[in-house]
Design an enzyme around this catalytic site. Structure first.
Site, PDB file in Angstrom:
ATOM      1  N   GLY A 179     -64.032 -19.829  59.751  1.00 51.00           N
ATOM      2  CA  GLY A 179     -63.042 -19.098  60.527  1.00 51.00           C
ATOM      3  C   GLY A 179     -63.473 -19.033  61.977  1.00 51.00           C
ATOM      4  N   SER A 180     -62.714 -18.282  62.787  1.00 55.51           N
ATOM      5  CA  SER A 180     -63.008 -18.170  64.212  1.00 55.51           C
ATOM      6  C   SER A 180     -64.115 -17.133  64.438  1.00 55.51           C
ATOM      7  CB  SER A 180     -61.741 -17.727  64.963  1.00 55.51           C
ATOM      8  OG  SER A 180     -61.425 -16.395  64.600  1.00 55.51           O
ATOM      9  N   PHE A 194     -65.525 -13.524  65.363  1.00 52.16           N
ATOM     10  CA  PHE A 194     -65.055 -12.166  65.059  1.00 52.16           C
ATOM     11  C   PHE A 194     -64.157 -12.107  63.824  1.00 52.16           C
ATOM     12  CE2 PHE A 194     -65.296 -12.788  69.707  1.00 52.16           C
ATOM     13  CZ  PHE A 194     -66.477 -12.104  69.922  1.00 52.16           C
ATOM     14  N   LYS A 238     -67.200 -13.794  59.143  1.00 50.88           N
ATOM     15  CA  LYS A 238     -67.869 -14.817  58.315  1.00 50.88           C
ATOM     16  C   LYS A 238     -69.235 -14.350  57.844  1.00 50.88           C
ATOM     17  CE  LYS A 238     -67.883 -17.822  61.569  1.00 50.88           C
ATOM     18  NZ  LYS A 238     -67.178 -16.973  62.558  1.00 50.88           N
ATOM     19  N   GLU A 258     -74.217 -19.753  60.589  1.00 46.02           N
ATOM     20  CA  GLU A 258     -73.974 -20.500  61.840  1.00 46.02           C
ATOM     21  C   GLU A 258     -74.143 -22.004  61.613  1.00 46.02           C
ATOM     22  OE1 GLU A 258     -72.749 -19.106  64.398  1.00 46.02           O
ATOM     23  OE2 GLU A 258     -73.366 -17.002  64.355  1.00 46.02           O
ATOM     24  N   ALA A 259     -73.602 -22.483  60.505  1.00 45.21           N
ATOM     25  CA  ALA A 259     -73.825 -23.873  60.078  1.00 45.21           C
ATOM     26  C   ALA A 259     -73.241 -24.898  61.044  1.00 45.21           C
ATOM     27  CB  ALA A 259     -73.233 -24.081  58.682  1.00 45.21           C
ATOM     28  N   GLN A 260     -72.316 -24.480  61.894  1.00 42.67           N
ATOM     29  CA  GLN A 260     -71.712 -25.445  62.837  1.00 42.67           C
ATOM     30  C   GLN A 260     -72.737 -26.022  63.805  1.00 42.67           C
ATOM     31  OE1 GLN A 260     -71.115 -22.133  63.003  1.00 42.67           O
ATOM     32  NE2 GLN A 260     -71.629 -21.489  65.070  1.00 42.67           N
ATOM     33  N   CYS A 319     -55.804 -11.418  66.627  1.00 41.55           N
ATOM     34  CA  CYS A 319     -55.569 -11.906  67.987  1.00 41.55           C
ATOM     35  C   CYS A 319     -55.633 -10.757  68.992  1.00 41.55           C
ATOM     36  CB  CYS A 319     -54.219 -12.607  68.062  1.00 41.55           C
ATOM     37  SG  CYS A 319     -53.815 -13.159  69.729  1.00 41.55           S
ATOM     38  N   CYS A 353     -54.578 -16.091  68.187  1.00 39.42           N
ATOM     39  CA  CYS A 353     -53.739 -16.861  67.265  1.00 39.42           C
ATOM     40  C   CYS A 353     -53.427 -18.205  67.918  1.00 39.42           C
ATOM     41  CB  CYS A 353     -52.458 -16.094  66.940  1.00 39.42           C
ATOM     42  SG  CYS A 353     -51.336 -16.012  68.344  1.00 39.42           S
TER      43      CYS A 353
HETATM   44 ZN    ZN Z   1     -51.632 -14.012  69.476  1.00 37.43          ZN
END
Ligand code: ZN
Length: 194
Positions: free
Chosen positions: A20-21, A23, A26, A93-95, A149, A181
């Site tokens: 996910g993004s 915040f 995760k 933080e696998a990215q 968002c 978003c």
């Molecule tokens: Zn938005």
């Protein structure tokens, strides 16, 4: 020839990915799963890339200060040295890991371990991030978590970078990024001018 772990007399392992993004919770979700395993007296080991030193060298810390001790490593191959008595392996933080993480995680799963990987699915440009897309392809279970968002309150999937730095790896928190978003992300800094 590929043999199912079952036929080699081993317990079956598997791969879970939490993405996910920023915040989106995760790390909180990773810690929740790891703590639940610990309550069941399962031996747990956690790794994180050495690049991520935002909070602490040895702790995996979520935004709400929840933490479990973790081992920082500089290459994904180090996860293969995990003890034979460990049944659950967490990776945060696998990215930021190398692409070999995809095959190394599969090796661990094939050896009978439950592997739980958490990471950003997209970078600040909205592009697939590091080994995460490959991990999503090979995982048995995928959980996509969402932030809210900052501008409209819808579910956020993107990490919008507030600064103008170009590097993919810019560590930081609320002063550097905000969750958005798709629509608000696409509006870019027009929203900053309001
Ligand atoms: Zn938005």
């Amino acid at each position: 020839m590929f043999l199912e772990p079952f036929f080699r007399g081993q317990r079956s392992g598997w791969i879970e990915v939490i993405c996910g993004s920023m915040f989106s919770g995760k790390t909180e979700e990773l810690l929740r799963r790891l703590k639940r395993a610990k309550f069941a007296n399962q031996k747990v080991e956690i790794y994180k890339p050495r690049v991520d030193t935002r909070y602490d060298n040895v702790k995996v810390v979520s935004h709400d200060d929840n933490f479990i001790l973790a081992t920082p490593i500089d290459h994904s191959a180090k996860i293969l040295k995990v003890g034979g008595d460990v049944t659950v392996v967490g990776i945060d933080e696998a990215q930021f890991f190398d692409q070999d993480l995809i095959q190394n995680v599969q090796k661990l799963a094939l050896s009978g371990k439950r592997v739980i990987v958490a990471g950003l699915d997209m970078d600040f440009r909205g592009l697939p991030f590091g080994p995460i897309p490959g991990l999503l392809a090979v995982a048995e279970y995928i959980t996509k978590v969402h932030a809210i968002c900052s501008h409209c309150g819808n579910l956020a999937t993107h990490s919008y970078r507030l600064s103008s730095e170009d590097s993919t790896v810019v560590l930081g928190e609320k002063d550097k990024y905000e969750p958005r978003c798709r629509s608000c992300y696409n509006m870019g800094n027009i929203l900053d001018l309001k």
